[in-house]
Design an enzyme around this catalytic site. Structure first.
Site, short mmCIF file in Angstrom:
data_model
loop_
_atom_site.label_atom_id
_atom_site.label_comp_id
_atom_site.label_asym_id
_atom_site.label_seq_id
_atom_site.Cartn_x
_atom_site.Cartn_y
_atom_site.Cartn_z
N GLU A 40 0.86 -1.18 0.00
CA GLU A 40 0.00 0.00 0.00
C GLU A 40 0.90 1.24 0.00
OE1 GLU A 40 -3.42 1.86 3.01
OE2 GLU A 40 -1.82 0.58 3.81
N LYS A 110 -10.04 1.47 -1.15
CA LYS A 110 -10.03 1.02 0.25
C LYS A 110 -11.31 1.42 0.97
CE LYS A 110 -6.99 1.14 4.34
NZ LYS A 110 -5.77 1.77 4.90
N CYS A 147 -4.67 -3.32 3.80
CA CYS A 147 -4.22 -3.00 5.16
C CYS A 147 -5.31 -3.16 6.22
CB CYS A 147 -3.63 -1.58 5.16
SG CYS A 147 -2.51 -1.26 6.56
#
Length: 266
Positions: A40, A110, A147
């Site tokens: 990321e 995300k 993440c």
């Protein structure tokens, strides 16, 4: 499936990061990887001034992503990396880009922003509103997560519901008390509870832990890096996946469905 996972310490200079990513892409292609997972925040990382990502962000047709995508031309390797893209309100979107043979084959924005442990990703980043994304790769189904998404088991389960056999997880996991343990537990749990492979890439350096790893469908870590730049390799086996799902049929035995409706991000 031949899996490669690369980790490096993102710099503030996107040109330097692009060069690093291109070198990892070349190494993965030379090793005949079907899938390469990069961290990321591969475009740029501002450890002390996160607001600067607003200025550094580039559109998907900008030079950074274009440089990544072009480097995949002529190769069967699917490359997944996290970048920041300008958003209409002045903030940015945290986007996973999947590229293969000179084309973008999938993107994922995300969904879960890191507003935890005293940090507020949402100050500079807009949450996604897209459904979870699964892409085809070398005859496998690969689900995309970023993440902090790994802390939400329903996210991985929704990807498994869409047929995901591998979860690609770029991350920039921030250091802190017990945080490396959290990372290992969460990555392992998402693999084990969904009987799938997880290929997790962690950005390393001054702020983040690295600790990239590949975990198999029964929760065994097959390969792992420490806290310095590197490239790891692991193989995913269709026979092994099928055997794991016969031995541990949790996807068949479950009693509850996951509601795919998105809740508003506060």
């Amino acid at each position: 499936m031949r899996i490669a996972v690369g980790q490096f310490a993102s710099a503030e200079d996107w040109n330097a990061n692009l060069k690093t990513c291109q070198e990892l892409i070349d190494r993965a292609a030379e090793g005949q990887a079907d899938l390469l997972v990069l961290p990321e925040g591969a475009l740029a990382l501002f450890v002390d001034e996160p607001v600067r990502i607003r200025e550094a962000a580039q559109p998907l047709d900008g030079p950074f992503v274009s440089g990544l995508v072009e480097r995949t031309r002529g190769s069967a390797t699917t490359v997944v990396a996290g970048v920041h893209v300008p958003a209409p309100d002045g903030r940015v979107s945290n986007v996973l880009v999947a590229a293969r043979d000179g084309e973008i084959v999938a993107t994922y924005v995300k969904l879960h922003l890191y507003d935890a442990f005293g940090r507020r990703e949402s100050d500079n980043v807009v949450p996604g509103v897209n459904a979870p994304v699964v892409l085809d790769c070398a005859g496998w189904k690969v689900g995309l997560m970023t993440c902090y998404d790994v802390r939400f088991p329903e996210m991985a389960r929704l990807l498994a519901d869409q047929g995901a056999q591998v979860l690609a997880l770029p991350a920039a996991w921030v250091r802190g008390p017990a945080k490396e343990w959290h990372w290992e537990v969460m990555v392992t749990a998402r693999a084990l509870e969904n009987t799938c492979y997880v290929a997790a890439s962690g950005e390393c350096g001054r702020r983040n832990i690295g600790a990239s790893m590949v975990v198999d469908p029964l929760g065994i870590t097959r390969a792992r890096l420490g806290d310095v730049p590197g490239l790891l390799w692991s193989d995913a086996s269709a026979d092994e996946l099928a055997a794991a799902r016969r031995t541990l049929p949790v996807l068949e035995n479950r009693r509850f469905a996951v509601d795919p409706r998105l809740e508003p991000h506060v």
